[in-house]
Design an enzyme around this catalytic site. Structure first.
Site, PDB file in Angstrom:
ATOM      1  N   ARG A   1      -2.383 -10.722   2.456  1.00  0.00           N
ATOM      2  CA  ARG A   1      -1.753 -11.810   1.532  1.00  0.00           C
ATOM      3  C   ARG A   1      -0.198 -11.653   1.454  1.00  0.00           C
ATOM      4  NH1 ARG A   1      -5.484 -10.079  -3.269  1.00  0.00           N
ATOM      5  NH2 ARG A   1      -7.168 -10.908  -2.786  1.00  0.00           N
TER       6      ARG A   1
ATOM      7  N   GLY B   1      -3.645  -1.159  -3.000  1.00  0.00           N
ATOM      8  CA  GLY B   1      -4.883  -1.069  -2.196  1.00  0.00           C
ATOM      9  C   GLY B   1      -4.875  -2.264  -1.091  1.00  0.00           C
TER      10      GLY B   1
ATOM     11  N   ARG C   1      -2.897   2.932   6.962  1.00  0.00           N
ATOM     12  CA  ARG C   1      -3.373   4.191   7.755  1.00  0.00           C
ATOM     13  C   ARG C   1      -3.084   3.887   9.294  1.00  0.00           C
ATOM     14  NH1 ARG C   1      -8.806   5.766   5.459  1.00  0.00           N
ATOM     15  NH2 ARG C   1      -8.833   3.577   5.411  1.00  0.00           N
TER      16      ARG C   1
ATOM     17  N   GLU D   1     -12.314   2.335 -11.581  1.00  0.00           N
ATOM     18  CA  GLU D   1     -12.724   1.236 -12.420  1.00  0.00           C
ATOM     19  C   GLU D   1     -14.170   1.082 -12.859  1.00  0.00           C
ATOM     20  OE1 GLU D   1     -10.786  -0.462  -8.961  1.00  0.00           O
ATOM     21  OE2 GLU D   1     -10.244  -2.390 -10.066  1.00  0.00           O
TER      22      GLU D   1
ATOM     23  N   ARG E   1     -18.483  -6.157 -13.028  1.00  0.00           N
ATOM     24  CA  ARG E   1     -17.143  -6.638 -12.960  1.00  0.00           C
ATOM     25  C   ARG E   1     -17.185  -8.100 -12.744  1.00  0.00           C
ATOM     26  NH1 ARG E   1     -13.529  -6.532  -7.814  1.00  0.00           N
ATOM     27  NH2 ARG E   1     -11.348  -7.108  -8.856  1.00  0.00           N
TER      28      ARG E   1
ATOM     29  N   HIS F   1      -6.758  -6.735 -11.688  1.00  0.00           N
ATOM     30  CA  HIS F   1      -6.880  -5.239 -11.481  1.00  0.00           C
ATOM     31  C   HIS F   1      -6.525  -4.699 -13.078  1.00  0.00           C
ATOM     32  CE1 HIS F   1      -4.993  -5.398  -7.048  1.00  0.00           C
ATOM     33  NE2 HIS F   1      -6.420  -5.600  -7.233  1.00  0.00           N
TER      34      HIS F   1
ATOM     35  N   GLY G   1      -5.616  -5.262  -1.921  1.00  0.00           N
ATOM     36  CA  GLY G   1      -4.802  -6.158  -2.914  1.00  0.00           C
ATOM     37  C   GLY G   1      -3.892  -5.276  -3.707  1.00  0.00           C
TER      38      GLY G   1
ATOM     39  N   ASN H   1     -20.617  -4.520  -8.604  1.00  0.00           N
ATOM     40  CA  ASN H   1     -19.459  -5.464  -8.401  1.00  0.00           C
ATOM     41  C   ASN H   1     -19.847  -6.193  -7.070  1.00  0.00           C
ATOM     42  OD1 ASN H   1     -17.075  -6.148  -7.554  1.00  0.00           O
ATOM     43  ND2 ASN H   1     -15.850  -4.252  -7.337  1.00  0.00           N
TER      44      ASN H   1
END
Ligand code: ADP
Length: 400
Positions: free
Chosen positions: A239, A208, A283, A384, A89, A178, A210, A10
């Site tokens: 975002r 996550g 967190r 993934e 990916r 995703h 994103g 990835n």
């Protein structure tokens, strides 16, 4: 030695994540990350058998240097003899790819052409593919697209309220991202509930850094929250998610923003970070709420959870039945606070939380966190990399 492993890659602009996986069992033999690539302090970390091996990378500190280091490591530990193929990916497959593809020159050219739709991702994914082709010239390379699973959406879901020719001539439409994660947790949900994936209808929330949600009917995606780009939909770490497009004109005309500044604002300075003015990290916000009763952190989390609940509820227009809701991704798998706030807003869908199960289902555990008799609500850790390994393995088997 039996050939039984796929190396999954990835590739990001300054990072390269990798894992060596046995596709049939999902067993991960090693994982690692090369980061700060293209800078003199580039490093590589390999996790093997609970041990972390960290090395600096030699000049030119690029993706190729990282892969050369990895190849030596694989030879040293005799893993290279077990390698079947490399799975990559790739973020954007446009309308061309609804399935993984063995990388050929044509596929490479198409990934390059699709960079028009994903300028930040496809070019770096290609760098990874080309570096891996040099490093492992004897092995097949397979591209697994993040958009592929969403290609079953109907036009009703993927077209925007824009002039049709922008879609017909310039491919402007919802693609969604995703996909590999939404597919995996739907498949796991089916397995855990002993039903066929083709008869499984769920709403999956990948939360996550994103975040996106997908509506899946009989195992096929029928809608998702991300759009032409990963900016659309939910409030995310940094975002903004969906907003009134008029805000962009206002920022440019009245406040003098350039397009680059708007891009930066919406992608990097908004979301949980922008609202809380503390952090994009869930967190850290939970700690600020817990330890100091921080009102802005609390507000950011509330907006975040409200939007998730609103999107889940909106998919009652997309599905004809609902077997359950699934939470996944770093936040979905671990934050009982987020799950509680989301689920408490979904009473009309008969989602009722079992508080004990919610608190207990974290840190890699799967489980149904809804009360008996209520709509099922599962926490399922995503994987993934395993999907990429599995699809790579299936494809090269079919090709042989
Ligand atoms: P990415 O999209 O980069 O793969 P992840 O899926 O790893 O991101 O998710 C990162 C998010 O998960 C961060 O906001 C992080 O705070 C959150 N997260 C991870 N562990 C926990 C936890 N124990 N409690 C709450 N949130 C967590």
């Amino acid at each position: 030695m039996t050939k039984d492993c796929v190396l999954v890659i990835n590739c990001g602009s300054s990072s390269l994540k990798f894992s060596l996986i046995v596709p049939e069992s999902g067993k991960t033999l090693l994982t690692g990350l090369a980061e700060r690539l293209l800078s003199a302090d580039a490093s590589i970390r390999i996790n093997l058998d609970g041990e972390k091996i960290i090395d600096t990378l030699p000049a030119p500190y690029d993706h190729q240097s990282a892969l050369s280091h990895l190849v030596s490591f694989l030879y040293e530990h005799k893993f290279e003899q077990r390698l079947l193929a490399i799975g990559h990916r790739v973020v954007h497959g446009g309308e061309n790819y609804s399935q993984p593809e063995v990388v050929t020159e044509v596929v490479e050219k198409m990934i390059e052409a699709l960079a028009a739709l994903a300028p930040l991702h496809n070019p770096v994914n290609l760098i990874g593919i080309r570096a891996a082709k040099l490093a492992f010239s004897h092995l097949p390379q397979v591209a697994v697209f993040d958009t592929a699973f969403h290609q079953t959406m109907p036009k009703t879901a993927y077209l925007y309220g824009l002039p049709y020719q922008l879609y017909a001539q310039h491919s402007i439409r919802r693609y969604g991202f995703h996909g590999t994660s939404h597919y995996f947790v739907c498949k796991q949900f089916a397995k855990l509930n002993q039903q066929a994936m083709e008869q499984t209808s769920v709403i999956t929330a990948h939360l996550g850094n994103g975040c996106s949600i997908a509506a899946i009917e009989d195992g096929k995606c029928v809608d998702t929250s991300m759009g032409l780009t990963p900016l659309e939909g939910l409030v995310m770490g940094t975002r903004s998610g969906s907003l009134d497009p008029g805000i962009v004109f206002h920022l440019c005309r009245q406040l003098g923003y350039s397009i680059e500044q708007v891009d930066n604002l919406l992608n990097k300075e908004s979301g949980l970070l922008g609202i809380s003015e503390i952090s994009n990290d869930c967190r850290t916000l939970e700690e600020a709420i817990e330890d100091e009763d921080n009102a802005q952190a609390n507000l950011a989390m509330d907006i975040f959870c409200y939007q998730i609940a609103k999107t889940i509820a909106s998919y009652s227009a997309s599905l004809t039945k609902l077997d359950g809701i699934v939470f996944t991704g770093g936040i979905g798998e671990n934050s009982s606070l987020v799950r509680e706030r989301v689920v408490n807003r979904l009473k009309l869908l008969n989602v009722v939380m079992d508080d004990e199960a919610n608190s207990a289902t974290r840190f890699g555990n799967s489980g149904n966190i809804a009360k008996d008799g209520a709509t099922a609500c599962w926490v399922i850790p995503t994987n993934e990399e395993w999907v990429i390994a599995e699809q790579t393995y299936q494809l090269i088997n079919e090709a042989n």
